[in-house]
Design a protein around this motif. Structure first.
Motif, PDB file in Angstrom:
ATOM      1  N   LEU A 107       3.501   2.803   9.227  1.00 37.22           N
ATOM      2  CA  LEU A 107       4.729   2.899   8.439  1.00 37.22           C
ATOM      3  C   LEU A 107       4.775   4.193   7.635  1.00 37.22           C
ATOM      4  N   ARG A 108       3.666   4.556   7.029  1.00 42.21           N
ATOM      5  CA  ARG A 108       3.625   5.786   6.239  1.00 42.21           C
ATOM      6  C   ARG A 108       3.968   6.993   7.110  1.00 42.21           C
TER       7      ARG A 108
ATOM      8  N   MET B 167       0.820  -1.216   0.000  1.00 43.89           N
ATOM      9  CA  MET B 167       0.000   0.000   0.000  1.00 43.89           C
ATOM     10  C   MET B 167       0.853   1.266   0.000  1.00 43.89           C
ATOM     11  N   LEU B 168       2.179   1.106   0.069  1.00 43.03           N
ATOM     12  CA  LEU B 168       3.068   2.256   0.185  1.00 43.03           C
ATOM     13  C   LEU B 168       4.015   2.377  -1.000  1.00 43.03           C
ATOM     14  N   ALA B 169       3.546   1.969  -2.167  1.00 48.11           N
ATOM     15  CA  ALA B 169       4.413   1.991  -3.348  1.00 48.11           C
ATOM     16  C   ALA B 169       4.840   3.399  -3.725  1.00 48.11           C
ATOM     17  N   ASP B 170       4.099   4.404  -3.275  1.00 46.86           N
ATOM     18  CA  ASP B 170       4.426   5.785  -3.628  1.00 46.86           C
ATOM     19  C   ASP B 170       5.563   6.350  -2.784  1.00 46.86           C
ATOM     20  N   LEU B 171       5.963   5.646  -1.715  1.00 41.42           N
ATOM     21  CA  LEU B 171       7.023   6.124  -0.827  1.00 41.42           C
ATOM     22  C   LEU B 171       8.350   5.452  -1.158  1.00 41.42           C
ATOM     23  N   ASP B 172       9.425   6.075  -0.709  1.00 42.60           N
ATOM     24  CA  ASP B 172      10.783   5.588  -0.993  1.00 42.60           C
ATOM     25  C   ASP B 172      11.276   4.778   0.201  1.00 42.60           C
TER      26      ASP B 172
ATOM     27  N   GLY C 137       7.825   5.117  18.805  1.00 44.75           N
ATOM     28  CA  GLY C 137       7.424   4.867  17.435  1.00 44.75           C
ATOM     29  C   GLY C 137       5.915   4.808  17.356  1.00 44.75           C
ATOM     30  N   ILE C 138       5.410   3.883  16.564  1.00 46.51           N
ATOM     31  CA  ILE C 138       3.965   3.771  16.360  1.00 46.51           C
ATOM     32  C   ILE C 138       3.550   2.329  16.619  1.00 46.51           C
ATOM     33  N   ALA C 139       2.552   2.176  17.488  1.00 50.91           N
ATOM     34  CA  ALA C 139       2.026   0.859  17.818  1.00 50.91           C
ATOM     35  C   ALA C 139       0.713   0.642  17.094  1.00 50.91           C
ATOM     36  N   VAL C 140       0.522  -0.564  16.560  1.00 51.63           N
ATOM     37  CA  VAL C 140      -0.703  -0.878  15.823  1.00 51.63           C
ATOM     38  C   VAL C 140      -1.210  -2.237  16.272  1.00 51.63           C
ATOM     39  N   PRO C 141      -2.502  -2.504  16.097  1.00 53.66           N
ATOM     40  CA  PRO C 141      -3.032  -3.813  16.482  1.00 53.66           C
ATOM     41  C   PRO C 141      -2.486  -4.913  15.577  1.00 53.66           C
ATOM     42  N   PRO C 142      -2.292  -6.127  16.093  1.00 58.24           N
ATOM     43  CA  PRO C 142      -1.779  -7.216  15.258  1.00 58.24           C
ATOM     44  C   PRO C 142      -2.807  -7.661  14.226  1.00 58.24           C
ATOM     45  N   GLY C 143      -2.295  -8.124  13.094  1.00 56.37           N
ATOM     46  CA  GLY C 143      -3.158  -8.691  12.066  1.00 56.37           C
ATOM     47  C   GLY C 143      -3.897  -7.689  11.206  1.00 56.37           C
ATOM     48  N   ASN C 144      -3.539  -6.409  11.291  1.00 56.24           N
ATOM     49  CA  ASN C 144      -4.275  -5.359  10.587  1.00 56.24           C
ATOM     50  C   ASN C 144      -3.332  -4.669   9.609  1.00 56.24           C
ATOM     51  N   ALA C 145      -3.334  -5.104   8.347  1.00 56.22           N
ATOM     52  CA  ALA C 145      -2.414  -4.556   7.348  1.00 56.22           C
ATOM     53  C   ALA C 145      -2.646  -3.069   7.093  1.00 56.22           C
ATOM     54  N   PRO C 146      -3.897  -2.583   6.957  1.00 53.75           N
ATOM     55  CA  PRO C 146      -4.073  -1.141   6.750  1.00 53.75           C
ATOM     56  C   PRO C 146      -3.529  -0.296   7.910  1.00 53.75           C
TER      57      PRO C 146
ATOM     58  N   LEU D  53      16.572   3.003  17.529  1.00 55.40           N
ATOM     59  CA  LEU D  53      15.806   2.968  16.287  1.00 55.40           C
ATOM     60  C   LEU D  53      14.327   3.192  16.577  1.00 55.40           C
ATOM     61  N   PRO D  54      13.665   4.026  15.796  1.00 52.56           N
ATOM     62  CA  PRO D  54      12.216   4.149  15.949  1.00 52.56           C
ATOM     63  C   PRO D  54      11.541   2.852  15.509  1.00 52.56           C
ATOM     64  N   LEU D  55      10.376   2.587  16.087  1.00 51.71           N
ATOM     65  CA  LEU D  55       9.692   1.319  15.865  1.00 51.71           C
ATOM     66  C   LEU D  55       8.312   1.531  15.256  1.00 51.71           C
ATOM     67  N   VAL D  56       7.952   0.631  14.369  1.00 56.57           N
ATOM     68  CA  VAL D  56       6.548   0.424  14.018  1.00 56.57           C
ATOM     69  C   VAL D  56       6.279  -1.030  14.370  1.00 56.57           C
ATOM     70  N   ALA D  57       5.449  -1.239  15.397  1.00 58.32           N
ATOM     71  CA  ALA D  57       5.311  -2.592  15.935  1.00 58.32           C
ATOM     72  C   ALA D  57       3.864  -2.906  16.274  1.00 58.32           C
TER      73      ALA D  57
END
Length: 347
Positions: free
Chosen positions: A305-306, A192-197, A290-299, A271-275
């Protein structure tokens, strides 16, 4: 104090559980513990009858005056009769319950949970590798809290990674490729992040779950991400240090963690985390790092990450919090001291 540490399979395997065992063997002598490694058959946690018969013989040969600590990869799958074959008190080292592995059928999960509950009832002492796991064992496996000790994995000090302004963001995910680690979810998020480097390196064994690794390769190809995602396989400690030093963001998509050693290794380097916050990871990752997200949720993972990939200033802020948190982590001598104290304390 004399201790026998029983571990199944290849002690040199590049996983967190085996690293924990290797570090205990290295650091317990400084705590006044004469420790020896007892290799158990490699079939655990799905031992064949011959594996169980060999294990019973090995445990029976442990001297009565020694303490015996069995790694949970084997202990949770041992029938009571095999545990009873030991001629001395038996303690269990639990990283996370066997039945909490991702991808098991409901029937297999039920069998593993019931078997581990019965095995833990026979343990003279239970050493858990996180506060979360300790609470889980008490609540779901009937282990009396008085019998549980906590010995978190050590995290050696490491050189700080200096935040880079970008625009390219180098992502690093560390851990064996298995369904529980959620790499397929990570690839779907990155698609979903193909527009980013960005680029991603995955450092972890590809042999533990070959079907999972093959499916991951297929998913990467189907997502047209072969040029941006590298499956590095198992790497040496020096190579892993270089990967950490060259990373901008550490990523974990794990569905469940008993602790999360890769997370603390990232914290130790700033290191910053996205976890994802499955299991103990919710407590291992401090707020602000960093940024915490629920497990199993790709969006949700893609959104996290974005936010860091697209904002170098936010990455730098999270990196500062990560470095501060990393300086408060225990090292392996602390872990060994906690294990030695647990085994010396009557339950």
């Amino acid at each position: 104090m004399r201790l026998v540490l029983a571990v199944p399979g290849d002690l040199s395997a590049p996983t967190g559980g085996y690293a924990y065992a290797r570090q205990l063997l290295a650091h317990l002598p400084a705590q006044g513990v004469a420790v020896t490694h007892l290799p158990l058959p490699g079939g655990f946690p799905d031992p064949a009858p011959d594996d169980l018969a060999r294990t019973a013989g090995l445990l029976a040969a442990v001297p009565a005056e020694a303490a015996l600590l069995i790694d949970g990869l084997a202990y949770g799958a041992l029938p009571p009769a095999v545990i009873g074959a030991a001629g001395c008190p038996v303690a269990a080292l639990v990283h996370h319950p066997l039945g909490y592995e991702t991808g098991l059928s409901p029937e297999r999960t039920a069998v593993l949970v019931a078997g581990e509950r019965a095995a833990l009832a026979l343990a003279s002492r239970v050493v858990a590798t996180s506060r979360y796991t300790a609470r889980l064992l008490a609540a779901e496996f009937g282990v009396a809290p008085a019998r549980i000790a906590i010995a978190e994995p050590g995290t050696p000090p490491a050189a700080r990674v200096t935040p880079r302004p970008g625009p390219h963001a180098r992502l690093l995910a560390v851990g064996t490729v298995t369904p529980r680690k959620g790499y397929a979810i990570l690839v779907r998020a990155l698609a979903m992040l193909a527009d980013l480097d960005w680029s991603l390196t995955v450092a972890g064994s590809l042999d533990r779950a070959p079907d999972c690794a093959a499916s991951l390769r297929d998913l990467i190809a189907a997502s047209a991400l072969e040029s941006r995602i590298t499956l590095a396989g198992p790497v040496t400690p020096d190579a892993l240090d270089r990967l950490y030093a060259g990373a901008d963001v550490a990523v974990s998509a794990s569905l469940f963690e008993g602790y999360g050693m890769a997370l603390t290794e990232a914290l130790a380097r700033g290191l910053p985390l996205v976890a994802t916050l499955g299991g103990a990871a919710a407590e291992t990752v401090p707020p602000g790092t960093g940024i915490a997200v629920p497990p199993g949720n790709a969006p949700a993972l893609a959104a996290g990450l974005r936010a860091l990939i697209a904002d170098p200033a936010r990455r730098a802020e999270a990196a500062a919090a990560s470095w501060a948190a990393g300086q408060r982590l225990p090292d392996w001598p602390d872990t060994a001291a906690a294990v030695a104290a647990a085994l010396r304390t009557p339950s």
